[in-house]
Design an enzyme around this catalytic site. Sequence first.
Site, PDB file in Angstrom:
ATOM      1  N   ARG A  34     -30.948 -19.895  23.793  1.00 35.76           N
ATOM      2  CA  ARG A  34     -29.971 -20.983  23.809  1.00 35.76           C
ATOM      3  C   ARG A  34     -30.224 -21.893  25.008  1.00 35.76           C
ATOM      4  NH1 ARG A  34     -25.109 -21.081  20.679  1.00 35.76           N
ATOM      5  NH2 ARG A  34     -24.619 -22.826  22.033  1.00 35.76           N
ATOM      6  N   ARG A  64     -28.114 -26.618  21.452  1.00 35.88           N
ATOM      7  CA  ARG A  64     -26.987 -27.045  20.622  1.00 35.88           C
ATOM      8  C   ARG A  64     -26.310 -28.306  21.164  1.00 35.88           C
ATOM      9  NH1 ARG A  64     -27.410 -25.710  16.736  1.00 35.88           N
ATOM     10  NH2 ARG A  64     -27.017 -23.479  16.588  1.00 35.88           N
ATOM     11  N   LYS A 319       2.471  -2.466   3.782  1.00 39.35           N
ATOM     12  CA  LYS A 319       2.597  -1.299   2.890  1.00 39.35           C
ATOM     13  C   LYS A 319       3.564  -1.573   1.730  1.00 39.35           C
ATOM     14  CE  LYS A 319       1.360   2.059   6.427  1.00 39.35           C
ATOM     15  NZ  LYS A 319       1.714   3.224   7.220  1.00 39.35           N
ATOM     16  N   ASN A 344      -0.188   3.152   1.314  1.00 36.03           N
ATOM     17  CA  ASN A 344      -1.131   2.978   2.435  1.00 36.03           C
ATOM     18  C   ASN A 344      -2.579   3.139   1.985  1.00 36.03           C
ATOM     19  OD1 ASN A 344      -1.536   5.756   2.219  1.00 36.03           O
ATOM     20  ND2 ASN A 344      -1.632   6.066   4.427  1.00 36.03           N
ATOM     21  N   ASP A 360       0.444   9.127   4.191  1.00 30.88           N
ATOM     22  CA  ASP A 360       1.167   9.362   5.450  1.00 30.88           C
ATOM     23  C   ASP A 360       2.095  10.574   5.333  1.00 30.88           C
ATOM     24  OD1 ASP A 360       0.071   7.222   6.862  1.00 30.88           O
ATOM     25  OD2 ASP A 360       1.612   5.818   6.185  1.00 30.88           O
ATOM     26  N   ALA A 391       7.018   4.616   8.765  1.00 34.22           N
ATOM     27  CA  ALA A 391       6.524   5.962   9.044  1.00 34.22           C
ATOM     28  C   ALA A 391       7.657   6.981   8.874  1.00 34.22           C
ATOM     29  CB  ALA A 391       5.952   6.027  10.460  1.00 34.22           C
ATOM     30  N   TYR A 474      -0.213   6.798  18.385  1.00 35.34           N
ATOM     31  CA  TYR A 474      -1.514   7.346  18.800  1.00 35.34           C
ATOM     32  C   TYR A 474      -2.235   6.478  19.816  1.00 35.34           C
ATOM     33  CZ  TYR A 474      -3.108   4.386  14.913  1.00 35.34           C
ATOM     34  OH  TYR A 474      -3.331   3.336  14.050  1.00 35.34           O
TER      35      TYR A 474
HETATM   36  P1  NAP Z   1       8.222   0.136  11.867  1.00 37.20           P
HETATM   37  O1  NAP Z   1       8.415   0.179  10.397  1.00 37.20           O
HETATM   38  O2  NAP Z   1       8.102  -1.170  12.553  1.00 37.20           O
HETATM   39  O3  NAP Z   1       9.431   0.933  12.542  1.00 37.20           O
HETATM   40  C1  NAP Z   1       9.620   0.945  13.933  1.00 37.20           C
HETATM   41  C2  NAP Z   1      10.741   1.908  14.293  1.00 37.20           C
HETATM   42  O4  NAP Z   1      10.764   2.006  15.719  1.00 37.20           O
HETATM   43  C3  NAP Z   1      12.112   1.401  13.854  1.00 37.20           C
HETATM   44  O5  NAP Z   1      12.865   2.500  13.434  1.00 37.20           O
HETATM   45  C4  NAP Z   1      12.674   0.804  15.143  1.00 37.20           C
HETATM   46  O6  NAP Z   1      14.066   0.848  15.220  1.00 37.20           O
HETATM   47  C5  NAP Z   1      12.110   1.760  16.160  1.00 37.20           C
HETATM   48  N1  NAP Z   1      12.079   1.171  17.491  1.00 37.20           N
HETATM   49  C6  NAP Z   1      11.324   0.119  17.890  1.00 37.20           C
HETATM   50  N2  NAP Z   1      11.561  -0.128  19.202  1.00 37.20           N
HETATM   51  C7  NAP Z   1      12.482   0.778  19.623  1.00 37.20           C
HETATM   52  C8  NAP Z   1      13.128   1.038  20.857  1.00 37.20           C
HETATM   53  N3  NAP Z   1      12.855   0.309  21.936  1.00 37.20           N
HETATM   54  N4  NAP Z   1      13.999   2.056  20.940  1.00 37.20           N
HETATM   55  C9  NAP Z   1      14.261   2.809  19.845  1.00 37.20           C
HETATM   56  N5  NAP Z   1      13.684   2.618  18.647  1.00 37.20           N
HETATM   57  C10 NAP Z   1      12.806   1.613  18.530  1.00 37.20           C
HETATM   58  O7  NAP Z   1       6.923   0.951  12.292  1.00 37.20           O
HETATM   59  P2  NAP Z   1       6.236   2.158  11.488  1.00 37.20           P
HETATM   60  O8  NAP Z   1       5.216   1.631  10.554  1.00 37.20           O
HETATM   61  O9  NAP Z   1       7.277   3.051  10.973  1.00 37.20           O
HETATM   62  O10 NAP Z   1       5.405   2.862  12.662  1.00 37.20           O
HETATM   63  C11 NAP Z   1       6.083   3.593  13.682  1.00 37.20           C
HETATM   64  C12 NAP Z   1       5.026   4.228  14.581  1.00 37.20           C
HETATM   65  O11 NAP Z   1       4.291   5.192  13.830  1.00 37.20           O
HETATM   66  C13 NAP Z   1       4.003   3.240  15.111  1.00 37.20           C
HETATM   67  O12 NAP Z   1       3.714   3.557  16.445  1.00 37.20           O
HETATM   68  C14 NAP Z   1       2.781   3.477  14.243  1.00 37.20           C
HETATM   69  O13 NAP Z   1       1.577   3.165  14.918  1.00 37.20           O
HETATM   70  C15 NAP Z   1       2.909   4.956  13.998  1.00 37.20           C
HETATM   71  N6  NAP Z   1       2.197   5.409  12.794  1.00 37.20           N
HETATM   72  C16 NAP Z   1       1.265   6.356  12.973  1.00 37.20           C
HETATM   73  C17 NAP Z   1       0.587   6.850  11.883  1.00 37.20           C
HETATM   74  C18 NAP Z   1      -0.424   7.906  12.118  1.00 37.20           C
HETATM   75  O14 NAP Z   1      -1.256   8.140  11.239  1.00 37.20           O
HETATM   76  N7  NAP Z   1      -0.400   8.552  13.263  1.00 37.20           N
HETATM   77  C19 NAP Z   1       0.850   6.369  10.596  1.00 37.20           C
HETATM   78  C20 NAP Z   1       1.853   5.408  10.443  1.00 37.20           C
HETATM   79  C21 NAP Z   1       2.515   4.932  11.555  1.00 37.20           C
HETATM   80  P3  NAP Z   1      14.985  -0.350  14.657  1.00 37.20           P
HETATM   81  O15 NAP Z   1      15.195  -0.070  13.204  1.00 37.20           O
HETATM   82  O16 NAP Z   1      16.218  -0.258  15.470  1.00 37.20           O
HETATM   83  O17 NAP Z   1      14.215  -1.620  14.901  1.00 37.20           O
END
Ligand code: NAP
Length: 548
Positions: A34, A64, A319, A344, A360, A391, A474
């Site tokens: 470049r 370029r 999802k 998923n 899941d 989740a 995770y």
């Molecule tokens: P989501 O649908 O966005 O749900 C988030 C949840 O977290 C809601 O119940 C929310 O409560 C709560 N929350 C957020 N901030 C909070 C706080 N400060 N204090 C208390 N509660 C709080 O997310 P999701 O898809 O279920 O995923 C949840 C977690 O699971 C994520 O970290 C994701 O990476 C992980 N996950 C892991 C796998 C795996 O294979 N290991 C698979 C799927 C998901 P509100 O209803 O009050 O907002």
Amino acid sequence: MTHLVVPIFGDSIVSIREDMASAIETGADMIELRLDMIHDVSDDELRTLTDAAAGRVPMILTCRSPEEGGETHAPDGERLDRLDRLGPLADYIDIELTTLERGDAARAAVRSALCRADVITQSGGREVIERGESRSLIVSRHDHRGRPASLQSDLLRMTGVERCSVVKLAWRARTVRDNFEAFELIRISPVPCVAICMGEEGLLSRVLAPKFGAFATFASLRRGDETAPGQIPASELTERFRWKFVDSTTRVFGVIGDPVAHSLGPDVHNAAFEKHGINAVYVPLRVIAGYEPFKAFMVEALARPWLDFSGFSVTSPHKENAVRFLTEQGGEIDPVAARIGAVNTILFHKGGRMVGANTDASAIVDALSDALGGPKRAAGRSVLILGAGGAARAAAFGLVAAGCNVTIANRTDERAVALSADLGCRACKWEDRSTFPVDCIVNCTTVGMSPNDGESPMPPDALRSDQLILESVYNPRKTRLLADAHQSGCQTIDGLTLFARQAAAQFRLWTGRDSTAADFGRLVDAAVHRREAAPMACQPGGEAGRGD
Ligand code: NAP
């Protein structure tokens, strides 16, 4: 054959030589020098590069223009003179269509650069005349704002340029769907073609270039040395995406979500394909939130069977969109996914039948059962699920079906009440979660996720040594909750173990191959170690660089 081109630039002839050698070692089979990004190095010094790498892999010479992303303000005449003087270094000379169309002088200078024979001084002082008439012309076009309206006609104009051997079109992808058009251009081009989508959404165009017979793709030597947004290091292309194995028959899998750049899916599934000798590649597919973007991606992907999409992982926030899309399109949704209301995993069967599944729920149930000594031991256990999002819904459904006594607590109480009513379990108030005497706690909130990794959804003194703690988060692997649980003597299962289990189940659904959770656990561990050794940036190539 599709070439892996690594652009090289620098501020000293020594670093340029070293970088050329490193690029070739990393797998580059073509170098792009470049010139517009090379400062404080004289043309005489550059002419000595023939013995460094130019003799070992072909070289593209590029200076370029600024309007297409170049880092020089030199007028056309000066840029073209440089190309002419250094022409003998090159196997290919890259010139923008816009420069060529500015006048006869530009075309004459390029003709001269393509033909010029020159005296090259090799190290040791020997002078030889080399490379007259041996160079080819790449006619290029770059648009950093988005897809040029004139894409198809540009291709025609470029192929019509005198002595054009290769055309190169690069533009900023607006969505991942732009990649499909890049592949179409490669397929219809009457001359060898490079079609690259820049930006994160354009990664597919780089990874699948060999599948569609592109002349080349471009990758950086190392992270931080990108010459275009969306470029990834050559080592990542060859190792994470097994680029050298991609060919016209490679099947394509991917994870649809936003964000997805950081997903471990490509690391783990590509390693599994390699281990099982399956000709397939798995890529991140960033599709922004909303049903319409999801539907548009799916419709356009399905309309092009030649893309060989064979299965998708679906992650947040799509999802539920996947359930709706499969329902609208007459696809099948397996009963577990239908009951959870979240897909998923999407599989494509022969004949185009689409099936949605959810891995899941089984990942959480199987992990809990294994930790407790088998499914029978899980039945009757009391489990507190923290959270009421996607989740939590999968966990609650699976654990209720496994015979556990499930209670749900969520920051927003109404969501816990609604979910528990739907699945036939109990809800408790978020403030009361610590006072609940349970055997297991499953964290399905996002609390503890990076960058808030100092936070835990449970006060440490509420944890008891006879409890089993399952963590969904995770990133990081060892969350605050898990650290507190270890401190209290609890048995624990981390989020990456759950991730490995759901990924193993997806792999079995897609390939029919027997791959265990333990196999995938090892692949996840290896991927995490690689990431720790060479951390990825937030996005492929970030916003660094101005144009391929
Ligand atoms: P989501 O649908 O966005 O749900 C988030 C949840 O977290 C809601 O119940 C929310 O409560 C709560 N929350 C957020 N901030 C909070 C706080 N400060 N204090 C208390 N509660 C709080 O997310 P999701 O898809 O279920 O995923 C949840 C977690 O699971 C994520 O970290 C994701 O990476 C992980 N996950 C892991 C796998 C795996 O294979 N290991 C698979 C799927 C998901 P509100 O209803 O009050 O907002």
